[in-house]
Each structure stands twice: as C-alpha cells, then as structure tokens.
Design a protein around this motif. Structure first.
Motif, PDB file in Angstrom:
ATOM      1  N   PHE A   9       0.830  -1.206   0.000  1.00 36.52           N
ATOM      2  CA  PHE A   9       0.000   0.000   0.000  1.00 36.52           C
ATOM      3  C   PHE A   9       0.866   1.258   0.000  1.00 36.52           C
ATOM      4  O   PHE A   9       0.644   2.183  -0.796  1.00 36.52           O
ATOM      5  N   LEU A  10       1.868   1.323   0.874  1.00 41.64           N
ATOM      6  CA  LEU A  10       2.725   2.509   0.949  1.00 41.64           C
ATOM      7  C   LEU A  10       3.541   2.699  -0.321  1.00 41.64           C
ATOM      8  O   LEU A  10       3.799   3.835  -0.733  1.00 41.64           O
ATOM      9  N   ALA A  11       3.947   1.615  -0.942  1.00 41.37           N
ATOM     10  CA  ALA A  11       4.704   1.730  -2.194  1.00 41.37           C
ATOM     11  C   ALA A  11       3.854   2.386  -3.278  1.00 41.37           C
ATOM     12  O   ALA A  11       4.336   3.248  -4.036  1.00 41.37           O
ATOM     13  N   VAL A  12       2.574   2.014  -3.356  1.00 49.49           N
ATOM     14  CA  VAL A  12       1.687   2.632  -4.359  1.00 49.49           C
ATOM     15  C   VAL A  12       1.481   4.108  -4.024  1.00 49.49           C
ATOM     16  O   VAL A  12       1.475   4.967  -4.912  1.00 49.49           O
ATOM     17  N   VAL A  13       1.321   4.437  -2.745  1.00 52.57           N
ATOM     18  CA  VAL A  13       1.162   5.836  -2.336  1.00 52.57           C
ATOM     19  C   VAL A  13       2.397   6.644  -2.730  1.00 52.57           C
ATOM     20  O   VAL A  13       2.302   7.732  -3.315  1.00 52.57           O
ATOM     21  N   GLU A  14       3.585   6.126  -2.400  1.00 51.59           N
ATOM     22  CA  GLU A  14       4.825   6.885  -2.609  1.00 51.59           C
ATOM     23  C   GLU A  14       5.194   7.008  -4.079  1.00 51.59           C
ATOM     24  O   GLU A  14       5.791   8.008  -4.487  1.00 51.59           O
TER      25      GLU A  14
END
Length: 306
Positions: A9-14
C-alpha cells in the motif's frame, strides 16, 4: 492489515501508481494489484482514486498512511531488537532535521554511531521547519527528529505534546556581515548598532529566524527584507556578494571559509536550544544508540562547562 499489505500500500502511495511501485518492490504488477484489491476488500472501501495514469489515495487511504508506516516501523524495530539480542548490529535509522542542524552536533553524532556500528545505515530527511520535523516524527516518516526549540516569547510554537523531547544543549546565533562593514563594529554587536542593511532570510518557519525576530521585537529594532531563500547554504555567499546581512551560527561562517564575511555575536545574545524528539514507546536499537550518544555528548558538555 498485514505487514506485506502495508508495504505494498505505501509503495503505491509513494510512487503514485502500481507500475512504478511494482518495479521498486521487484514484484510482478498483477501480484501487487491483487494485493491492493484484497486489502480494499478486507477494509470494505476503496483506497485509491485513478487520476490520469496514476493513483492518489482516497480520504480513507490518506488516513491509512500513518498507521501503515508505523506498522512497518514496529516490524523493523522488532527485527532489529532480535538481531541485537543475537549480538548482531545492522538495520537503519531514519532521522529528520532542518538545514540549520547540519552545523550543530548532529554530524558528529552520526559519525559516532557509524564508527560504533558500521553496518547501521542512517537516512536523513531535511524539512523546512521544526513543525514539519515534528509532523514527520508523529506520522512515522522518521524515527528521530532534530531541531531548535522556539524562544519563550515566540508566537510560533511547535506542537510536541504527544512527543518525547530532549534538550541537547545550546547554540548561539551571530550576524554575518561583509568584512568592510564589520571591521568598524564592536563584537558583540548591540542590536541598536546593527547596520542598516537588508536581511538575507531563510524561508519562514525555522526556529533560527523566529528567534531573531523575537530578539528584534524586544529591542524595538526593525529591519528590511532583502532576499528570501530556501537554501541556507546560500546565505554566506550572498553576504559576500553584498546582498545584505544574515543571522547564522558562527560555525556556518567559519565552515564557509569566506574571507569577505565576518561573524559578530549579538548583545544581548540570541541563544538557540538544540533538541531531539521521538514518539513515546520503544525505539529501534539504532535509534536508541543515536539518542543515547546525543544525551552522553550533552552530559559531557554540561560537565565541562559547570
């Protein structure tokens, strides 16, 4: 939410999309898309809006960022603690700071940590103001935050009520002047004798500038703004070029090695308090080591000055 889901999830956000995130994670794009779909199904709500060719978090997705970061940090702390008990040293520590702290004890502290634990990686993120540093500590972007505390009469107060804050000592602000002007002025320089030069200021929000503005108000002294820059390292070259004067620590002038610029202490002095902040609770071994080194250095300094 599982650890791997939080990481995805954080990878997609960043990275703003699945394609770049999958490449960064060395993961097949369909696998990453499926992981996000499963997470959205488990939570019962979409986490991203499609905007153009990218993805941006929904309101729920944005609210999930800080808990997901803390989950990853808690896992990293647990892994590092197990390694520490096994007699191993490694991992990393994320710290946040403002540009003004590079001339403070911070570089020496990082050097001490790296010499003691050669496999520990230190990752530094620079922020515009102490408020931004506190926010990054609060949401888990960094584990330790370094900055200056505001003066007692400041109207700009950094909200640190939910953070643990430790004072690490003080630093003194001086005024950087062209040598041709400074040579005719006393050291220390009373505020009443500050020359009528425009001020070269760093973008608002940093506590050094706030402290100077507080001192000027107390002295009923007004100055004019000449240059505003987001790059603190530009101040001494600008003074040398005749663009105005600037308030910096003496170390900034000394380290710049610019013969055309002289530092003058102020009377009364403008003192900054250096501090480190972190979230309450367990820190990673690397962060604990850095914090312990900072407190030992403070105590050694206090012992030699009493």
């Amino acid at each position: 939410m599982e650890f791997r889901q939080a990481e995805h999830f954080l990878a997609v956000v960043e990275h703003g999309g699945v394609v770049r995130a999958a490449a960064a994670l060395h993961l097949a794009q369909p696998s990453l898309s499926q992981s996000i779909r499963v997470l959205e199904r488990d939570l019962g709500t979409p986490l991203f809006h499609r905007v153009g060719r990218g993805l941006v978090p929904t309101t729920v997705g944005a609210a999930l960022v800080a808990p997901a970061r803390q989950l990853l940090r808690d896992m990293a702390t647990a892994q590092a603690s197990v390694a520490e008990l096994s007699g191993l040293h490694g991992g990393h520590v994320d710290i946040g700071t403002t540009a003004g702290l590079y001339e403070s004890p911070l570089p020496g502290l990082i050097g001490d940590l790296r010499r003691a634990y050669g496999t520990v990686t230190v990752r530094i993120r620079e922020f515009r103001s102490e408020n931004d540093v506190a926010g990054a500590v609060r949401d888990g972007t960094v584990e330790l935050g370094f900055g200056f505390l505001e003066p007692a009469d400041s109207t700009e107060v950094t909200d640190r009520r939910d953070l643990d804050t430790h004072s690490l000592g003080t630093d003194e602000l001086c005024i950087a002047l062209p040598r041709v002007i400074a040579d005719g002025l006393p050291d220390p320089l009373p505020f009443e004798q500050i020359p009528d030069l425009p001020v070269i200021a760093v973008t608002g929000g940093a506590q050094g500038r706030v402290s100077v503005e507080s001192a000027l108000r107390r002295a009923s002294r007004r100055t004019t703004l000449g240059v505003v820059t987001a790059h603190r390292q530009a101040t001494v070259p600008l003074v040398a070029a005749g663009a105005g004067m600037a308030w910096v620590t003496r170390a900034v002038v000394d380290n710049a090695g610019e013969p055309a610029v002289v530092a003058r202490a102020m009377e009364p002095p403008v003192i900054l308090t250096v501090a480190v902040m972190h979230r309450p609770g367990v820190l990673s071994p690397a962060a604990r080591a850095l914090l312990a080194a900072a407190l030992r250095r403070r105590d050694r300094h206090d012992g030699t000055t009493r």
